[in-house]
Design an enzyme around this catalytic site. Sequence first.
Site, PDB file in Angstrom:
ATOM      1  N   SER A   1       3.663  -6.574  27.037  1.00  0.00           N
ATOM      2  CA  SER A   1       4.189  -7.568  27.974  1.00  0.00           C
ATOM      3  C   SER A   1       3.924  -7.123  29.410  1.00  0.00           C
ATOM      4  O   SER A   1       2.774  -7.064  29.843  1.00  0.00           O
ATOM      5  CB  SER A   1       5.686  -7.780  27.714  1.00  0.00           C
ATOM      6  OG  SER A   1       6.191  -8.848  28.474  1.00  0.00           O
ATOM      7  N   LEU A   2       4.967  -6.807  30.168  1.00  0.00           N
ATOM      8  CA  LEU A   2       4.806  -6.342  31.544  1.00  0.00           C
ATOM      9  C   LEU A   2       3.837  -5.168  31.632  1.00  0.00           C
ATOM     10  O   LEU A   2       3.087  -5.033  32.606  1.00  0.00           O
ATOM     11  CB  LEU A   2       6.169  -5.929  32.098  1.00  0.00           C
ATOM     12  CG  LEU A   2       6.174  -5.178  33.427  1.00  0.00           C
ATOM     13  CD1 LEU A   2       5.763  -6.094  34.560  1.00  0.00           C
ATOM     14  CD2 LEU A   2       7.537  -4.559  33.679  1.00  0.00           C
TER      15      LEU A   2
ATOM     16  N   ARG B   1       6.180 -12.503  39.134  1.00  0.00           N
ATOM     17  CA  ARG B   1       6.501 -12.751  37.719  1.00  0.00           C
ATOM     18  C   ARG B   1       7.981 -12.491  37.453  1.00  0.00           C
ATOM     19  O   ARG B   1       8.665 -13.290  36.803  1.00  0.00           O
ATOM     20  CB  ARG B   1       5.633 -11.846  36.845  1.00  0.00           C
ATOM     21  CG  ARG B   1       5.798 -11.991  35.335  1.00  0.00           C
ATOM     22  CD  ARG B   1       4.862 -11.000  34.663  1.00  0.00           C
ATOM     23  NE  ARG B   1       4.766 -11.139  33.220  1.00  0.00           N
ATOM     24  CZ  ARG B   1       5.504 -10.478  32.343  1.00  0.00           C
ATOM     25  NH1 ARG B   1       6.446  -9.638  32.772  1.00  0.00           N
ATOM     26  NH2 ARG B   1       5.326 -10.644  31.043  1.00  0.00           N
TER      27      ARG B   1
ATOM     28  N   GLN C   1       0.619 -15.413  28.633  1.00  0.00           N
ATOM     29  CA  GLN C   1       1.524 -14.371  28.129  1.00  0.00           C
ATOM     30  C   GLN C   1       2.994 -14.695  28.383  1.00  0.00           C
ATOM     31  O   GLN C   1       3.874 -14.285  27.628  1.00  0.00           O
ATOM     32  CB  GLN C   1       1.158 -13.043  28.792  1.00  0.00           C
ATOM     33  CG  GLN C   1       1.852 -11.829  28.219  1.00  0.00           C
ATOM     34  CD  GLN C   1       2.049 -10.747  29.251  1.00  0.00           C
ATOM     35  OE1 GLN C   1       2.770 -10.931  30.232  1.00  0.00           O
ATOM     36  NE2 GLN C   1       1.389  -9.627  29.051  1.00  0.00           N
TER      37      GLN C   1
ATOM     38  N   HIS D   1       9.014 -14.934  26.724  1.00  0.00           N
ATOM     39  CA  HIS D   1       7.928 -15.203  25.778  1.00  0.00           C
ATOM     40  C   HIS D   1       8.282 -16.370  24.847  1.00  0.00           C
ATOM     41  O   HIS D   1       8.124 -16.291  23.628  1.00  0.00           O
ATOM     42  CB  HIS D   1       7.595 -13.952  24.966  1.00  0.00           C
ATOM     43  CG  HIS D   1       7.071 -12.826  25.800  1.00  0.00           C
ATOM     44  ND1 HIS D   1       5.830 -12.866  26.403  1.00  0.00           N
ATOM     45  CD2 HIS D   1       7.631 -11.647  26.164  1.00  0.00           C
ATOM     46  CE1 HIS D   1       5.649 -11.749  27.086  1.00  0.00           C
ATOM     47  NE2 HIS D   1       6.717 -11.002  26.972  1.00  0.00           N
TER      48      HIS D   1
ATOM     49  N   GLN E   1       9.487  -4.249  29.633  1.00  0.00           N
ATOM     50  CA  GLN E   1      10.890  -4.294  30.022  1.00  0.00           C
ATOM     51  C   GLN E   1      11.774  -3.765  28.906  1.00  0.00           C
ATOM     52  O   GLN E   1      11.580  -4.080  27.736  1.00  0.00           O
ATOM     53  CB  GLN E   1      11.266  -5.745  30.354  1.00  0.00           C
ATOM     54  CG  GLN E   1      12.445  -5.879  31.285  1.00  0.00           C
ATOM     55  CD  GLN E   1      12.482  -7.236  31.968  1.00  0.00           C
ATOM     56  OE1 GLN E   1      11.442  -7.854  32.182  1.00  0.00           O
ATOM     57  NE2 GLN E   1      13.654  -7.703  32.317  1.00  0.00           N
TER      58      GLN E   1
END
Length: 370
Positions: free
Chosen positions: A86-87, A111, A238, A190, A9
């Site tokens: 991440s994503l 998510r 995560q 996170h 992101q």
Amino acid sequence: MKTYIFPGQGSQYVGMGKPLFAEFPAYVEQASELLGYSISELCLADPNKQLNHTQFTQPALYVVSALAFLQQQKQQGAADYLAGHSLGEYAALFAAGAISFETGLKLVQKRGELMSKAAPGAMAAALNISESNLKGALAESNLNAIDIANLNAPDQIVISGLAEDINQSQAFIEQLGGLFIKLNTSGAFHSRYMAPAQTEFAEFIQGFEFKTLQTPVIANVTAQPYHHADIAQHLIAQITQPVQWTKSVEYLLSQGDMEFLEIGPKKVLTKLVQTIEKQFVMPVQHSDVTTPSNIQAGITPQQQVAHWNSTYPVGTEVFIKGQITPYKTRTQATLQFGHRPTLYLHGFGGYFHLTDLRPAKQLAPIPVTA
């Protein structure tokens, strides 16, 4: 060797994916039907100004990154390793064959929805300050409710927490000579504040099965290659755990001569990799040292666990394979799934296989029996 890396992101922009949508119309139609809105209209025109909203950003980035991989695969073939920030880890798992395009999209859609509903929070980047100095500054200023979210590079760390705490941290970071940059996010990603989203996602992901990985994927939470049995566990962890991007890249660099190719919008990760490469020192390999990770022949998993627990107490400093930073163990060794000798380290959500660890101080070799 080459690694394909997928952004997370923040890499989105209006107009992304235009040539890809024309090249892969069947995937675009499938994505639009599943999402309930036109993915091409969102990415190319964004008429309702939704692209920067988490619940829309995540599916959009996943689709563009997945299609970019399909194009890259046709042009240059498969990679030796895959990693996503991440994503971006979902696109990496799609590229590895662990999930279908549809499964990945369903997961990131859920998510994004859950993370967008999380309690309001804030994030900021702390530049030109080390992780240890940053943690020390936060502790001394009683800002213990702030979490480390992303370890993007040795000189770029992202913090996450309540907006008031993040704002207060600016003065302490700047006193240490660091640069404080507030990020345009609506949530404390996170971090511990994503726990409600994590709980719901953990229930949702139980309805999915994962296929065998065809290419190694480096997990954000461990900076180590995924094991098939750990895919769901790592994707759940995560959400609240920091993205170990620096260590992930260091692991890949330690494998030998490595070329990184960023697949998806922009080149944010490419710049981070270049920064990490400049400061990376290849770890010295001591193949002549007897360690639990290089003397496995004839040793059963049960013996490995028993020997470790009788030799190394909780709190032992160990090196992760291919890295030069020591970490302390936070549990005794256990046997996962009846055959996998593992233990947990401070700073990581997932477990490590004993063969991936080397004690900083050698005490006793594993006894070999006939």
